[in-house]
Design a protein around this motif. Structure first.
Motif, short mmCIF file in Angstrom:
data_model
loop_
_atom_site.label_atom_id
_atom_site.label_comp_id
_atom_site.label_asym_id
_atom_site.label_seq_id
_atom_site.Cartn_x
_atom_site.Cartn_y
_atom_site.Cartn_z
N ALA A 1 0.83 -1.21 0.00
CA ALA A 1 0.00 0.00 0.00
C ALA A 1 0.87 1.26 0.00
O ALA A 1 0.56 2.23 -0.70
CB ALA A 1 -0.94 -0.01 1.20
N ALA A 2 1.95 1.23 0.76
CA ALA A 2 2.85 2.39 0.81
C ALA A 2 3.50 2.61 -0.55
O ALA A 2 3.55 3.74 -1.04
CB ALA A 2 3.91 2.18 1.90
N ASP A 3 4.00 1.54 -1.17
CA ASP A 3 4.62 1.65 -2.49
C ASP A 3 3.64 2.18 -3.52
O ASP A 3 3.97 3.04 -4.33
CB ASP A 3 5.17 0.30 -2.96
CG ASP A 3 6.41 -0.13 -2.19
OD1 ASP A 3 7.03 0.72 -1.51
OD2 ASP A 3 6.76 -1.31 -2.27
N ASP B 1 -12.78 8.41 12.34
CA ASP B 1 -13.79 9.25 11.69
C ASP B 1 -15.03 8.48 11.25
O ASP B 1 -16.10 9.07 11.15
CB ASP B 1 -13.20 9.95 10.46
CG ASP B 1 -12.19 11.03 10.82
OD1 ASP B 1 -12.16 11.47 11.99
OD2 ASP B 1 -11.42 11.43 9.92
N THR B 2 -14.87 7.18 10.96
CA THR B 2 -15.97 6.47 10.30
C THR B 2 -16.49 5.22 11.00
O THR B 2 -17.51 4.68 10.59
CB THR B 2 -15.55 6.06 8.87
OG1 THR B 2 -14.47 5.12 8.95
CG2 THR B 2 -15.14 7.27 8.03
N ALA C 1 -5.75 -4.75 14.09
CA ALA C 1 -7.14 -4.93 13.66
C ALA C 1 -7.56 -3.84 12.68
O ALA C 1 -8.22 -4.13 11.67
CB ALA C 1 -8.07 -4.95 14.87
N ILE C 2 -7.20 -2.61 12.97
CA ILE C 2 -7.55 -1.50 12.07
C ILE C 2 -6.89 -1.70 10.72
O ILE C 2 -7.53 -1.54 9.67
CB ILE C 2 -7.16 -0.16 12.71
CG1 ILE C 2 -8.08 0.14 13.90
CG2 ILE C 2 -7.21 0.97 11.68
CD1 ILE C 2 -7.64 1.30 14.76
N LEU C 3 -5.62 -2.07 10.71
CA LEU C 3 -4.92 -2.29 9.44
C LEU C 3 -5.47 -3.48 8.67
O LEU C 3 -5.60 -3.44 7.45
CB LEU C 3 -3.42 -2.45 9.67
CG LEU C 3 -2.70 -1.17 10.05
CD1 LEU C 3 -1.23 -1.45 10.35
CD2 LEU C 3 -2.81 -0.13 8.95
N GLU C 4 -5.78 -4.55 9.38
CA GLU C 4 -6.35 -5.73 8.71
C GLU C 4 -7.61 -5.36 7.94
O GLU C 4 -7.85 -5.86 6.85
CB GLU C 4 -6.67 -6.83 9.73
CG GLU C 4 -5.47 -7.57 10.26
CD GLU C 4 -4.83 -8.49 9.24
OE1 GLU C 4 -5.45 -8.84 8.22
OE2 GLU C 4 -3.66 -8.87 9.48
N LYS C 5 -8.42 -4.48 8.51
CA LYS C 5 -9.68 -4.08 7.87
C LYS C 5 -9.46 -3.05 6.77
O LYS C 5 -10.22 -2.98 5.82
CB LYS C 5 -10.65 -3.54 8.90
CG LYS C 5 -11.13 -4.58 9.87
CD LYS C 5 -12.59 -4.42 10.16
CE LYS C 5 -13.06 -5.45 11.14
NZ LYS C 5 -13.49 -6.67 10.54
N ILE D 1 0.63 5.55 6.10
CA ILE D 1 -0.51 4.67 5.82
C ILE D 1 -1.18 4.28 7.13
O ILE D 1 -2.41 4.30 7.24
CB ILE D 1 -0.05 3.41 5.05
CG1 ILE D 1 0.60 3.77 3.71
CG2 ILE D 1 -1.20 2.44 4.85
CD1 ILE D 1 -0.30 4.40 2.70
N VAL D 2 -0.38 3.94 8.12
CA VAL D 2 -0.92 3.57 9.44
C VAL D 2 -1.71 4.75 10.01
O VAL D 2 -2.85 4.60 10.48
CB VAL D 2 0.19 3.13 10.41
CG1 VAL D 2 -0.35 2.95 11.82
CG2 VAL D 2 0.85 1.85 9.92
N GLY D 3 -1.13 5.93 9.98
CA GLY D 3 -1.80 7.11 10.51
C GLY D 3 -3.13 7.39 9.80
O GLY D 3 -4.13 7.70 10.45
N SER D 4 -3.14 7.25 8.49
CA SER D 4 -4.36 7.46 7.72
C SER D 4 -5.42 6.42 8.07
O SER D 4 -6.61 6.75 8.17
CB SER D 4 -4.07 7.41 6.22
OG SER D 4 -3.29 8.49 5.83
N ALA D 5 -5.00 5.18 8.23
CA ALA D 5 -5.95 4.11 8.57
C ALA D 5 -6.59 4.36 9.93
O ALA D 5 -7.80 4.20 10.09
CB ALA D 5 -5.24 2.75 8.55
N VAL D 6 -5.78 4.77 10.89
CA VAL D 6 -6.30 5.05 12.23
C VAL D 6 -7.24 6.24 12.19
O VAL D 6 -8.34 6.21 12.75
CB VAL D 6 -5.16 5.27 13.24
CG1 VAL D 6 -5.68 5.77 14.57
CG2 VAL D 6 -4.37 3.98 13.43
#
Length: 79
Positions: free
Chosen positions: A19-21, A40-41, A67-71, A30-35
């Protein structure tokens, strides 16, 4: 890279790197955006599931991040 390395799950780390690439961003971004997106949602059900998972985990914070990243990360492509 400390938090990202702490995930210690090769398949998840591969998905994160992919995802980063693809986005030209750092894995930590990417982690920060996912969290942030989760915050937010997430529905009440998602929060309840996350809290339950954290209650059972040895490291609740790390379990929540996984868990957040897995989803949120795209699934790995087969073969």
């Amino acid at each position: 890279m400390g938090l990202v390395a702490a995930f210690d799950e090769p398949a998840l780390l591969t998905r994160l790197a992919t995802a980063a690439d693809a986005s030209g961003r750092l894995p930590a971004e990417i982690v920060g955006s996912a969290v942030r997106n989760f915050l937010d949602t997430a529905s009440d059900d998602h929060w309840t599931q996350l809290i339950g998972l954290m209650n059972r985990a040895e490291d609740p914070g790390l379990a929540a991040m996984r868990a957040i990243l897995e989803k949120s990360l795209p699934a790995a492509k087969a073969g």
